[in-house]
Design an enzyme around this catalytic site. Structure first.
Site, mmCIF file in Angstrom:
data_model
loop_
_atom_site.group_PDB
_atom_site.id
_atom_site.type_symbol
_atom_site.label_atom_id
_atom_site.label_comp_id
_atom_site.label_asym_id
_atom_site.label_seq_id
_atom_site.Cartn_x
_atom_site.Cartn_y
_atom_site.Cartn_z
ATOM 1 N N PHE A 239 -4.186 4.016 15.007
ATOM 2 C CA PHE A 239 -4.367 5.062 14.001
ATOM 3 C C PHE A 239 -5.521 4.646 13.103
ATOM 4 C CE2 PHE A 239 -1.108 8.446 13.554
ATOM 5 C CZ PHE A 239 -0.451 8.214 14.755
ATOM 6 N N ILE B 211 -3.253 -6.826 14.342
ATOM 7 C CA ILE B 211 -2.134 -6.785 15.289
ATOM 8 C C ILE B 211 -2.529 -5.986 16.538
ATOM 9 C CG2 ILE B 211 0.277 -6.064 15.628
ATOM 10 C CD1 ILE B 211 0.653 -6.380 12.577
ATOM 11 N N LYS C 221 -11.720 -2.277 19.055
ATOM 12 C CA LYS C 221 -10.392 -2.847 19.318
ATOM 13 C C LYS C 221 -10.014 -2.733 20.798
ATOM 14 C CE LYS C 221 -8.851 -1.984 14.601
ATOM 15 N NZ LYS C 221 -7.728 -2.159 13.696
ATOM 16 N N LYS D 56 -13.772 2.289 16.187
ATOM 17 C CA LYS D 56 -12.539 1.479 16.239
ATOM 18 C C LYS D 56 -11.970 1.452 17.659
ATOM 19 C CE LYS D 56 -11.227 1.800 11.470
ATOM 20 N NZ LYS D 56 -10.387 2.337 10.424
ATOM 21 N N ASN E 45 0.843 -1.203 0.000
ATOM 22 C CA ASN E 45 0.000 0.000 0.000
ATOM 23 C C ASN E 45 0.879 1.254 0.000
ATOM 24 O OD1 ASN E 45 0.584 0.793 2.828
ATOM 25 N ND2 ASN E 45 -0.379 -1.180 3.244
ATOM 26 N N LYS F 168 7.230 -18.339 -10.061
ATOM 27 C CA LYS F 168 6.685 -17.113 -10.644
ATOM 28 C C LYS F 168 5.444 -17.449 -11.487
ATOM 29 C CE LYS F 168 7.891 -13.309 -13.648
ATOM 30 N NZ LYS F 168 8.719 -12.938 -14.787
HETATM 31 N N1 CTP Z 1 -4.084 -2.552 12.415
HETATM 32 C C1 CTP Z 1 -3.332 -3.631 12.861
HETATM 33 N N2 CTP Z 1 -3.407 -4.841 12.231
HETATM 34 C C2 CTP Z 1 -4.228 -5.005 11.181
HETATM 35 C C3 CTP Z 1 -5.017 -3.933 10.712
HETATM 36 C C4 CTP Z 1 -4.910 -2.715 11.354
HETATM 37 O O1 CTP Z 1 -2.561 -3.467 13.822
HETATM 38 N N3 CTP Z 1 -4.274 -6.209 10.597
HETATM 39 C C5 CTP Z 1 -4.023 -1.294 13.138
HETATM 40 C C6 CTP Z 1 -3.412 -0.172 12.362
HETATM 41 O O2 CTP Z 1 -2.005 -0.074 12.568
HETATM 42 C C7 CTP Z 1 -4.137 1.041 12.938
HETATM 43 C C8 CTP Z 1 -5.492 0.502 13.300
HETATM 44 O O3 CTP Z 1 -5.335 -0.895 13.415
HETATM 45 O O4 CTP Z 1 -3.537 1.484 14.132
HETATM 46 C C9 CTP Z 1 -6.602 0.830 12.346
HETATM 47 O O5 CTP Z 1 -6.436 0.199 11.147
HETATM 48 P P1 CTP Z 1 -7.477 0.346 9.921
HETATM 49 O O6 CTP Z 1 -7.029 -0.556 8.844
HETATM 50 O O7 CTP Z 1 -7.651 1.762 9.592
HETATM 51 O O8 CTP Z 1 -8.805 -0.117 10.571
HETATM 52 P P2 CTP Z 1 -9.578 -1.442 10.461
HETATM 53 O O9 CTP Z 1 -10.001 -1.756 11.839
HETATM 54 O O10 CTP Z 1 -8.775 -2.475 9.760
HETATM 55 O O11 CTP Z 1 -10.866 -1.059 9.633
HETATM 56 P P3 CTP Z 1 -11.105 -0.720 8.087
HETATM 57 O O12 CTP Z 1 -9.923 -1.254 7.326
HETATM 58 O O13 CTP Z 1 -12.358 -1.400 7.808
HETATM 59 O O14 CTP Z 1 -11.202 0.776 8.030
#
Ligand code: CTP
Length: 407
Positions: free
Chosen positions: A324, A308, A342, A338, A211, A290
């Site tokens: 974040f 995580i 979480k 969130k 990304n 590949k």
């Molecule tokens: N994060 C993480 N592990 C993941 C996905 C996200 O630790 N597999 C953490 C990111 O580092 C960030 C937070 O979770 O601090 C929010 O991540 P985000 O992807 O924005 O939120 P999601 O809960 O995954 O929701 P969505 O993608 O639906 O917006």
């Protein structure tokens, strides 16, 4: 007793209109019991006279490097040794650049180079000059070297512009000094674990899904935490950034690798800050060879990765956790949901509508916790990280105090 009482402070003044405030600053420092000597650059003397500063400090003012008479009194090396704190206020853009490059062609820059004293600077300049990438680079380099930067403040400037660039008011500078610039030691003795940057989800031996995260915000947070006295461990995806000074780093590939490394280090941590842009999905199968372009279309089956942040909070509930959230819309609603989903302590949300914030030097944050919320306006990512870490430290300490009261 004030931090300033009996301290040998060398007040450096460089040439900007804010130099007129240095007289009041000097008066306040002397009032707090500091021994103050003044060093003025040539252009500072265009704004305010050495005579004023001599009268207020009760000491001759130091202005030139190669003046035999002055060197007979207190020479530049003696001055460098005498100073316990060097406070440069105002510090112009030119002064910041000269300090960054280690110039030694006038008295003030030479004394800074020759001294082991704590260096504190209060920048003052036109807002555009402050925003300029060159100035920001210089400020960040100086911070990395342990220089304390106070301000600048936002507001209307002498030139008519409005923005960041005003020197902090003398009373505010003195207050910071009296507190021993304690904001720079707010996380002393704490272990802070941070994830940053993107993950790479393998498709075959030569391809992966990733990304647009540059890791800049996470690295700025790591740097800010280290400058505030924390022991920082950075679990980072692949980014084009150097590891901040004083920070330990491990580089990881996929979301699964990042999870593993983070769990390893979470055991010892006091705070966990998840800034990484972790992939939410990863290919179900990774081809061991590949993939050849034989078919007209290619379908990748993906499965969810482990969260995580949520996992760490579940496994280590004592950890103060900060997440974040990058959102294109309904920022506050998603941030709050969130935070709850979480079960974390704080969340910093930013808008990424139209690709905003990715790989940019500036950002803005909405910081939300259980009973509160604050907005940090758009600013340089390093300053933003510092403002965020001050909020995090304040909330962490409040929670500690509350726990202490309950015990
Ligand atoms: N994060 C993480 N592990 C993941 C996905 C996200 O630790 N597999 C953490 C990111 O580092 C960030 C937070 O979770 O601090 C929010 O991540 P985000 O992807 O924005 O939120 P999601 O809960 O995954 O929701 P969505 O993608 O639906 O917006």
């Amino acid at each position: 007793m004030s931090f300033l009482s009996g301290k040998n402070i060398l007040l450096g003044i460089s040439g900007g209109i804010a130099a007129y405030k240095s007289a009041e600053l000097l008066r306040l420092l002397v009032k707090q019991g500091a021994n103050v000597r003044v060093c003025m650059t040539a252009s500072a003397q265009e704004f305010i006279t050495p005579l004023t500063m001599q009268a207020l400090s009760g000491n001759p003012v130091h202005t030139t490097l190669l003046d035999p008479q002055a060197e007979l009194g207190m020479g530049h090396i003696e001055l460098a040794r005498w100073a316990e704190v060097i406070l440069i206020a105002p510090a112009t853009a030119n002064t910041l650049a000269r300090l960054t490059w280690g110039m030694a062609d006038d008295l003030l820059s030479t004394v800074c180079l020759a001294s082991t004293a704590r260096l504190i600077i209060a920048p003052a300049m036109n807002q555009q000059m402050w925003k300029n990438v060159a100035t920001q680079h210089n400020v960040n380099t100086l911070k990395e070297r342990g220089v304390t930067v106070l301000g600048p403040a936002e507001g209307v400037q002498a030139c008519g512009d409005t923005g960041f660039g005003r020197m902090l008011e003398p009373a505010d500078i003195v207050r910071e000094l009296e507190n021993g610039c304690t904001s720079s030691a707010l996380l002393h003795g704490l272990k802070v674990l941070i994830t940053a940057g993107p993950t790479r989800e393998p498709i075959d031996p030569v391809r992966f899904l990733t990304n647009r995260s540059s890791g800049k915000m996470g690295y700025a947070v790591a740097r800010a935490a280290a400058q505030m006295g924390a022991e920082v461990m950075l679990v980072s995806g692949h980014v084009a950034l150097d590891c901040p000074v004083g920070v330990r780093r491990v580089i990881t590939e996929s979301a699964a690798d990042m999870l593993y490394a983070t769990c390893e280090h979470a055991k010892q941590a006091d705070l966990f800050i998840a800034t990484a842009a972790v992939a939410d999905y990863t290919p179900v199968d990774v081809a061991d060879r590949k993939i050849k372009k034989n078919a007209a279309t290619l379908h990748l089956e993906m499965k969810r990765t482990t969260d995580i942040l949520a996992t760490i909070k579940q496994e280590y509930p004592h950890l103060f956790t900060v997440g974040f959230a990058a959102e294109t819309h309904d920022l506050m609603t998603y941030a709050r949901s969130k935070l709850e989903r979480k079960n974390i302590d704080m969340i910093a949300a930013n808008s990424v509508a139209g690709g905003k914030a990715f790989d940019q030097p500036t950002n803005a944050l909405e910081v939300v916790w259980k009973n509160g919320h604050t907005s940090l306006p758009e600013m340089d990512k390093q300053q933003l990280a510092e403002a965020l870490m001050q909020l995090v430290a304040a909330q962490y300490n409040q929670r500690k105090l509350a726990q202490h009261d309950n015990d």
